[in-house]
Scaffold this motif. Sequence first.
Motif, short mmCIF file in Angstrom:
data_model
loop_
_atom_site.label_atom_id
_atom_site.label_comp_id
_atom_site.label_asym_id
_atom_site.label_seq_id
_atom_site.Cartn_x
_atom_site.Cartn_y
_atom_site.Cartn_z
N LYS A 87 98.18 77.61 52.62
CA LYS A 87 97.94 76.10 52.66
C LYS A 87 97.92 75.26 53.86
O LYS A 87 97.73 74.28 54.17
CB LYS A 87 98.99 75.25 51.73
N LYS A 88 98.07 76.23 54.80
CA LYS A 88 98.38 75.67 56.19
C LYS A 88 97.10 74.73 56.77
O LYS A 88 95.94 75.38 56.37
CB LYS A 88 98.71 76.88 57.18
N ARG A 89 97.24 73.84 57.61
CA ARG A 89 96.26 73.07 58.03
C ARG A 89 96.38 72.64 59.46
O ARG A 89 97.68 72.83 60.08
CB ARG A 89 96.07 71.82 57.51
N LYS A 90 95.67 72.68 60.51
CA LYS A 90 95.63 72.28 61.78
C LYS A 90 95.37 70.73 61.89
O LYS A 90 94.23 70.22 61.45
CB LYS A 90 94.89 73.05 62.80
N PHE A 91 96.43 70.14 62.32
CA PHE A 91 95.86 68.26 62.45
C PHE A 91 96.91 67.70 63.55
O PHE A 91 98.00 68.70 64.20
CB PHE A 91 96.04 67.96 61.09
N GLY A 92 96.59 66.63 64.04
CA GLY A 92 97.46 65.71 64.90
C GLY A 92 98.53 65.08 64.20
O GLY A 92 98.18 64.48 63.14
N VAL A 93 99.66 64.62 64.79
CA VAL A 93 100.55 63.63 64.34
C VAL A 93 100.93 62.71 65.19
O VAL A 93 101.18 63.10 66.47
CB VAL A 93 101.79 64.32 63.61
N GLU A 94 101.42 61.67 64.89
CA GLU A 94 102.13 60.44 65.76
C GLU A 94 103.59 60.31 64.87
O GLU A 94 103.59 60.15 63.70
CB GLU A 94 101.42 59.20 65.94
N VAL A 122 110.92 65.39 61.26
CA VAL A 122 110.45 64.02 61.93
C VAL A 122 109.61 63.35 60.67
O VAL A 122 108.94 64.20 59.85
CB VAL A 122 109.60 63.88 63.09
N VAL A 123 109.60 61.87 60.64
CA VAL A 123 108.37 61.31 59.84
C VAL A 123 107.33 61.09 60.76
O VAL A 123 107.53 60.51 61.89
CB VAL A 123 109.25 59.89 59.45
N ALA A 124 106.10 61.47 60.41
CA ALA A 124 104.98 61.53 61.15
C ALA A 124 103.87 60.88 60.16
O ALA A 124 103.69 61.00 59.25
CB ALA A 124 104.66 62.94 61.71
N ASN A 125 102.90 60.14 61.31
CA ASN A 125 101.70 59.75 60.62
C ASN A 125 100.78 60.71 61.09
O ASN A 125 100.41 61.37 61.97
CB ASN A 125 101.27 58.48 61.20
N ILE A 126 99.74 61.23 59.88
CA ILE A 126 98.86 62.29 60.44
C ILE A 126 97.61 61.44 61.16
O ILE A 126 97.31 60.36 60.72
CB ILE A 126 98.14 62.89 59.04
N THR A 149 77.90 58.70 71.80
CA THR A 149 79.12 58.65 70.76
C THR A 149 80.43 58.41 71.44
O THR A 149 80.63 59.00 72.67
CB THR A 149 79.24 59.94 69.93
N THR A 150 81.38 58.02 70.76
CA THR A 150 82.80 57.75 71.06
C THR A 150 83.61 58.37 70.03
O THR A 150 83.33 58.45 68.94
CB THR A 150 83.08 56.41 71.44
N ILE A 151 84.61 59.17 70.58
CA ILE A 151 85.66 59.72 69.57
C ILE A 151 86.92 59.17 69.90
O ILE A 151 87.46 59.10 71.00
CB ILE A 151 85.73 61.26 69.79
N THR A 152 87.32 58.86 68.90
CA THR A 152 88.79 57.98 68.80
C THR A 152 89.66 58.61 67.90
O THR A 152 89.33 59.15 66.73
CB THR A 152 88.69 56.40 68.50
N VAL A 153 90.91 58.59 68.24
CA VAL A 153 92.31 59.37 67.14
C VAL A 153 93.00 58.16 66.94
O VAL A 153 93.41 57.30 67.66
CB VAL A 153 92.83 60.34 68.20
N VAL A 154 92.87 57.99 65.43
CA VAL A 154 93.68 56.75 64.86
C VAL A 154 94.63 57.42 63.68
O VAL A 154 94.54 58.62 63.28
CB VAL A 154 92.71 55.76 64.18
N ARG A 155 95.72 56.44 63.46
CA ARG A 155 96.66 56.77 62.41
C ARG A 155 95.85 56.66 61.11
O ARG A 155 94.88 55.91 60.83
CB ARG A 155 97.75 55.97 62.32
N SER A 156 96.12 57.56 60.33
CA SER A 156 95.55 57.66 58.89
C SER A 156 96.57 57.07 58.00
O SER A 156 97.64 56.49 58.35
CB SER A 156 95.37 59.00 58.50
#
Length: 235
Positions: free
Chosen positions: A126-133, A142-146, A166-173
Amino acid sequence: MKTRKKKLLLPTILAIGVMNAWSQGTELEKDYPKKLEKITTEAGEVYESVTVTKVTPSGIRIFHSTGVAGIPFEDLSKELQEKFGGFDPEEAEAYRSKQNALRRAASRQKKEAMEKSKAAENLEAKKRKFGVEILRVLPNGVVANILETRTKGVGSQRIGGGGGGTTITVVRSSKVIYLEGLSGVGETRRLGVIAAPDGTTFSYETPKKEIKTLDRWILLENLDEESKKDDPDRK
């Protein structure tokens, strides 16, 4: 001469100790017969061409003409009991209780190891690669926002033209999780991870005394730490 005697004293003591231990071991081996043509139990079972491999307070272990067997002292004649050191019911019961406890402990350990192995396999699948804040740091995680990556067209590309870019932005989900196993990070920190949900939830109390329940994810790899290893100058 005195100095020489002192040098020889320790080796002499060791040699005597080894000889005593050897002689005691030899005497212990003679306490019971190793080979028997036949053993007949009180219940009438017959074992032929017997080799005794172990004697315990509970009984004996043997090789025989058709296999191996364990015979409790209660199943041996009084004569055989005496040949194998005598039978003490209380001592036998204590020994059996200890062995049963050891077997139960070993069984639990095996079961726990199998469960951990199965859990690890499930996480791997089930593993996934992603970013968190990081929103909040807790004792074991930790409590984190994907984070989500969004791509947006700019210039004439927005209206179907050939120019622009194009512009690429990283935002909270909208997905907030509890990430177990992540430590050494501060709030508002953003980093990449590989993690997997373990199918359970985690509840914690907010500063406003509210109880929040989140999906529990298990950290498998901190990609930020791995990038530091690849780049020693990075802090």
